[in-house]
Design a protein around this motif. Sequence first.
Motif, PDB file in Angstrom:
ATOM      1  N   ASP A  56     -16.138   0.492  -2.688  1.00 43.23           N
ATOM      2  CA  ASP A  56     -14.932   0.209  -3.181  1.00 43.23           C
ATOM      3  C   ASP A  56     -14.894   1.396  -4.853  1.00 43.23           C
ATOM      4  OD1 ASP A  56     -13.092  -1.529  -5.347  1.00 43.23           O
ATOM      5  OD2 ASP A  56     -12.380  -2.185  -3.390  1.00 43.23           O
ATOM      6  N   ASP A  57     -14.011   0.636  -5.978  1.00 44.01           N
ATOM      7  CA  ASP A  57     -14.295   0.979  -7.105  1.00 44.01           C
ATOM      8  C   ASP A  57     -16.068   1.546  -8.027  1.00 44.01           C
ATOM      9  OD1 ASP A  57     -13.375   1.617  -9.620  1.00 44.01           O
ATOM     10  OD2 ASP A  57     -12.733  -0.140 -10.252  1.00 44.01           O
ATOM     11  N   GLY A  58     -16.023   2.815  -8.937  1.00 49.93           N
ATOM     12  CA  GLY A  58     -17.329   2.843  -9.563  1.00 49.93           C
ATOM     13  C   GLY A  58     -18.225   3.836  -9.343  1.00 49.93           C
ATOM     14  N   ILE A  74     -13.734   4.616   1.775  1.00 51.73           N
ATOM     15  CA  ILE A  74     -13.699   4.948   0.408  1.00 51.73           C
ATOM     16  C   ILE A  74     -12.924   4.662  -0.616  1.00 51.73           C
ATOM     17  CG2 ILE A  74     -12.599   7.113  -0.134  1.00 51.73           C
ATOM     18  CD1 ILE A  74     -16.052   7.172  -2.140  1.00 51.73           C
ATOM     19  N   TRP A  75     -13.223   4.000  -1.582  1.00 51.79           N
ATOM     20  CA  TRP A  75     -11.527   3.691  -2.720  1.00 51.79           C
ATOM     21  C   TRP A  75     -10.992   4.282  -3.685  1.00 51.79           C
ATOM     22  CZ3 TRP A  75     -11.481   3.205  -8.275  1.00 51.79           C
ATOM     23  CH2 TRP A  75      -9.803   2.399  -8.465  1.00 51.79           C
ATOM     24  N   VAL A  76      -9.932   4.266  -3.672  1.00 50.38           N
ATOM     25  CA  VAL A  76      -9.042   5.666  -5.054  1.00 50.38           C
ATOM     26  C   VAL A  76      -7.960   5.218  -5.502  1.00 50.38           C
ATOM     27  CG1 VAL A  76     -10.146   7.609  -3.637  1.00 50.38           C
ATOM     28  CG2 VAL A  76      -7.727   7.291  -3.656  1.00 50.38           C
ATOM     29  N   TRP A  91      -5.884   2.685  -1.190  1.00 47.10           N
ATOM     30  CA  TRP A  91      -5.688   3.467  -2.619  1.00 47.10           C
ATOM     31  C   TRP A  91      -4.974   2.508  -3.058  1.00 47.10           C
ATOM     32  CZ3 TRP A  91      -2.192   8.570  -2.039  1.00 47.10           C
ATOM     33  CH2 TRP A  91      -1.684   8.454  -2.780  1.00 47.10           C
ATOM     34  N   ASP A  92      -5.542   2.064  -3.926  1.00 50.93           N
ATOM     35  CA  ASP A  92      -5.496   1.177  -5.646  1.00 50.93           C
ATOM     36  C   ASP A  92      -4.219   1.413  -6.463  1.00 50.93           C
ATOM     37  OD1 ASP A  92      -5.471  -1.575  -6.578  1.00 50.93           O
ATOM     38  OD2 ASP A  92      -7.673  -1.363  -6.443  1.00 50.93           O
ATOM     39  N   ALA A  93      -3.941   0.436  -7.527  1.00 50.29           N
ATOM     40  CA  ALA A  93      -2.673   1.548  -8.564  1.00 50.29           C
ATOM     41  C   ALA A  93      -3.026  -0.089  -9.235  1.00 50.29           C
ATOM     42  CB  ALA A  93      -1.512   0.986  -7.980  1.00 50.29           C
ATOM     43  N   ALA A 137      -2.668  -2.444  -4.696  1.00 52.62           N
ATOM     44  CA  ALA A 137      -2.655  -2.970  -5.900  1.00 52.62           C
ATOM     45  C   ALA A 137      -3.093  -3.876  -6.577  1.00 52.62           C
ATOM     46  CB  ALA A 137      -0.580  -2.038  -5.888  1.00 52.62           C
ATOM     47  N   SER A 138      -3.545  -3.922  -7.558  1.00 48.84           N
ATOM     48  CA  SER A 138      -4.517  -5.370  -7.807  1.00 48.84           C
ATOM     49  C   SER A 138      -3.876  -6.251  -7.053  1.00 48.84           C
ATOM     50  CB  SER A 138      -3.856  -5.580  -9.276  1.00 48.84           C
ATOM     51  OG  SER A 138      -3.289  -4.243 -10.034  1.00 48.84           O
ATOM     52  N   GLY A 139      -4.608  -5.957  -5.656  1.00 51.27           N
ATOM     53  CA  GLY A 139      -4.114  -6.957  -4.583  1.00 51.27           C
ATOM     54  C   GLY A 139      -2.466  -6.506  -3.515  1.00 51.27           C
ATOM     55  N   PHE A 172      -2.324  -3.494   3.901  1.00 51.78           N
ATOM     56  CA  PHE A 172      -2.820  -3.658   2.815  1.00 51.78           C
ATOM     57  C   PHE A 172      -3.388  -5.425   2.754  1.00 51.78           C
ATOM     58  CE2 PHE A 172       1.228  -5.903   4.675  1.00 51.78           C
ATOM     59  CZ  PHE A 172       1.457  -7.145   4.344  1.00 51.78           C
ATOM     60  N   TRP A 173      -3.662  -4.923   1.461  1.00 53.50           N
ATOM     61  CA  TRP A 173      -4.732  -5.156   0.606  1.00 53.50           C
ATOM     62  C   TRP A 173      -3.960  -6.692   0.536  1.00 53.50           C
ATOM     63  CZ3 TRP A 173      -9.039  -8.356   1.683  1.00 53.50           C
ATOM     64  CH2 TRP A 173      -9.679  -8.547   0.405  1.00 53.50           C
ATOM     65  N   THR A 174      -4.206  -7.356   0.925  1.00 51.62           N
ATOM     66  CA  THR A 174      -2.968  -9.200   0.598  1.00 51.62           C
ATOM     67  C   THR A 174      -2.747  -9.352  -0.786  1.00 51.62           C
ATOM     68  OG1 THR A 174      -3.460  -9.592   3.276  1.00 51.62           O
ATOM     69  CG2 THR A 174      -2.227 -11.145   1.800  1.00 51.62           C
ATOM     70  N   SER A 175      -4.589  -9.999  -0.882  1.00 53.76           N
ATOM     71  CA  SER A 175      -4.796 -10.697  -2.409  1.00 53.76           C
ATOM     72  C   SER A 175      -5.889 -10.288  -2.774  1.00 53.76           C
ATOM     73  CB  SER A 175      -4.286 -12.077  -2.163  1.00 53.76           C
ATOM     74  OG  SER A 175      -3.981 -12.270  -4.039  1.00 53.76           O
ATOM     75  N   ASP A 176      -5.480 -10.228  -4.148  1.00 54.08           N
ATOM     76  CA  ASP A 176      -7.386 -10.385  -4.836  1.00 54.08           C
ATOM     77  C   ASP A 176      -7.477 -12.153  -4.252  1.00 54.08           C
ATOM     78  OD1 ASP A 176      -7.972  -7.870  -5.672  1.00 54.08           O
ATOM     79  OD2 ASP A 176      -7.807  -7.607  -7.307  1.00 54.08           O
ATOM     80  N   ASN A 177      -6.797 -12.417  -4.752  1.00 56.22           N
ATOM     81  CA  ASN A 177      -7.111 -14.378  -4.213  1.00 56.22           C
ATOM     82  C   ASN A 177      -7.822 -13.991  -3.078  1.00 56.22           C
ATOM     83  OD1 ASN A 177      -7.500 -16.619  -4.401  1.00 56.22           O
ATOM     84  ND2 ASN A 177      -5.937 -17.168  -5.387  1.00 56.22           N
TER      85      ASN A 177
HETATM   86  C1  GLA Z   1      -8.322  -3.880  -7.839  1.00 63.94           C
HETATM   87  C2  GLA Z   1      -8.104  -4.343  -6.254  1.00 63.94           C
HETATM   88  C3  GLA Z   1      -9.616  -5.118  -5.747  1.00 63.94           C
HETATM   89  C4  GLA Z   1     -10.586  -4.143  -6.179  1.00 63.94           C
HETATM   90  C5  GLA Z   1     -10.354  -3.338  -7.755  1.00 63.94           C
HETATM   91  C6  GLA Z   1     -11.538  -2.288  -8.206  1.00 63.94           C
HETATM   92  O1  GLA Z   1      -8.400  -5.109  -8.118  1.00 63.94           O
HETATM   93  O2  GLA Z   1      -7.070  -5.617  -6.158  1.00 63.94           O
HETATM   94  O3  GLA Z   1      -9.649  -4.911  -4.719  1.00 63.94           O
HETATM   95  O4  GLA Z   1     -10.606  -2.613  -4.956  1.00 63.94           O
HETATM   96  O5  GLA Z   1      -9.207  -3.456  -8.268  1.00 63.94           O
HETATM   97  O6  GLA Z   1     -10.972  -1.928  -9.669  1.00 63.94           O
END
Ligand code: GLA
Length: 724
Positions: free
Chosen positions: A355-357, A402-404, A469-471, A519-521, A536-541
């Motif tokens: 992921d990120d970083g 990988i995360w972008v 792919w995040d936003a 996109a932030s979840g 898709f990433w359903t939620s960060d929760n």
């Molecule tokens: C968003 C995503 C998280 C993670 C972070 C990384 O919040 O939803 O899963 O990838 O960004 O910064």
Amino acid sequence: MTTGGSVGEDWPVASTDPTPTTPQPGEVVRIDAGGWGWTWAADTRGRLHQVGLGLDGAGAPVEVDPIWYPDAHPTWGGPDPFRPPALRITHAEGTTTTRLRLDGVERQPLGDDELVTVRTVDEVFALRVAFRTRTHRDSGVLEQWVEIDHDEDGPVTLWDYDSIAPALLIGPDARMTQFGGAGWADEWAWTTERLTPGTKVLDSLGGIQPHLQRSPMLLVEPNGPVDEASGDVIGCSIAWGGNTRFALDVRPRANDEARDLRLRAGANPLGAHYVLDPGTIFVTPTVAWTWSTGRGELSDRFHRWTRARVLRDPDRTRPIVVNNWESTFFAFDEQRIVGLIDRSASLGADLFLLDDGWFGTSSPRDDDTAGLGDWEPDRRKLPGGLPTLVDAAADRGIRFGIWVEPEMVNPDSDLFRAHPDWVVRDRREPREHRNQLALDPLIDEVRDFEVGVVDRVLGAAAGTSYIKWDANRPVTDPGSSALPADRQSNAWVDWVHATWEVMQRVADGHPDIELMLCASGGGRTDHGTLRWFHEFWTSDNTDPVTRVRMQWACGHWFPASAMAAHVTAWGGRPLPFACAVALSGRFGFDLDLDALDDESLAICRQAVTTARRTQDLVQHGRLVRLVSPVDGPDRSRAALGFVAPGRERAVVFCYQLDDPVSPPPVLRITGLDPAADYRVQTTDLQGAPDDLGILSGADLAGGALPWRPDRRTSASILELTTPG
Ligand code: GLA
């Protein structure tokens, strides 16, 4: 020319054909959408009216002069002065009204389906509005959108441009359900309410991640509450990667036995009036909708349609993913990641997702304040670059992802220092959000850069086969240096098309790479954007109690193969329960595998083994919802199942979310073959599965199995197989 271009293989493409047919007075247009439909008819002046809508809507008889039926698509200045319009335009010379008459109907066969275009023209101005529908009768979902173009003496301004605007007669107990909560980590909150007189607007804002606030889907139950198997229910999804709006305009009738509802759905025009030049075709978002009997059929239809028309590689079983975000955040090095890859492989996962970083050289990405935009590996953390990690995964027999976040930039980055003018902004100093700015995709170099981010990362990490792919920020200072001063409000629509163009180029350029949309979840979970993605990433929760309800709501619209669900430590819930919840989505982990004790590792191993046995059912089977965690007085439980297409196997997940407030429910497992015998085994992911013997499909549907989870945050997974 089209506004930004309508994109996506086989999806709405603006048509420039000359009108081939001459309409007759009283012309009737019937749309058979597969189990339901609608009928429009022209009155003697050529104005269109909606004669029928619903299960028999395509065959509705025209019983009186069409003029007595509601407008087919109300315009400002149209026949009804009392209702809000679905289309409102200021013409080039200043007139604010639009009145349309039928100009022709085209029916283009597409195999068993049809693309039907109802062409209209303004009675006074050289402005054309085409109402277009694409049937998908196999699913029963209708795609519908509107195209507007003109030859006036200058630009016109579109103030409202809904994609659909059906009229319905509703009962006094009509309801709707919307899906939206407080924003980040609160997606898919389920809210059902009665439809009462007035106009209720359900909109989303934020441009880049509007669906964090409200998913662009709506259920309407025009005749009162429905259940899974019975009752009229309409489902609408706005396939739009930007701001959306549903407006439900309810008017009483004198006796209050019935009410009139006008349901409008489309892109949210707030701040987004569109200045349209002559010779350019404006294409509204597609709205996908259906009229079903019961919510179960509605979901069947949306799943079939999503698989057939939206998801990439729908038949490919998705990998079991281990992601490092929740375990490391930005703080890792090569040794830590290689260790996690090692653990992922020994757990039996298919893919490790970094992921990120991992990037940033002069502005290292040690937190969210720096580095976005600089897509070179950070050699302090990863001295061997990405190849060391890809090789580490390959050596252990798993894939690497990988995360972008290609659309974003931190002001503290080489990219921003080189191109401060590339960002979305108006004349004010742009506001930072999560310490970052959004790149403006209307700038040609920006789109090339964004496509290049993926090319570069995949080039530097050959062998990578998955991208997240995040936003992570909304639009806050809407303006574009690529648009003239009098076209700034066009940006909201043009940004979506420009972003879709980038996504399409990435998908086309890397057809074998699996793409996760984030996109932030769940900030971008719409059927339009999903066309270039696998999931898709359903939620960060990821608190499993919350996730059961989120996945329940989201699962009304998307198959579980699209809903990434990872086991994490959120909420501090028991691990077997967290695993059982993730197993009813696209399964994976975001746990610190280094920190797990032997007992926890054994539970995770059992979960992987269970996923191996059940994921084909979960991802490709038919969803049956059995006990609801969102309806009724007792929301402490949930049960749902997935049945193989031939009904020879099934898996059922039973969750006790909270302390029970009523005695256990009767578990009626629907969707099975009543005549078949099923061997039933159950597991709570601790110890060997229990054999519950053999029961017939009829017995199982009749409630022969007792409810098993006996305390809060516990689960039981039932696996059903027909012997032989
Ligand atoms: C968003 C995503 C998280 C993670 C972070 C990384 O919040 O939803 O899963 O990838 O960004 O910064």
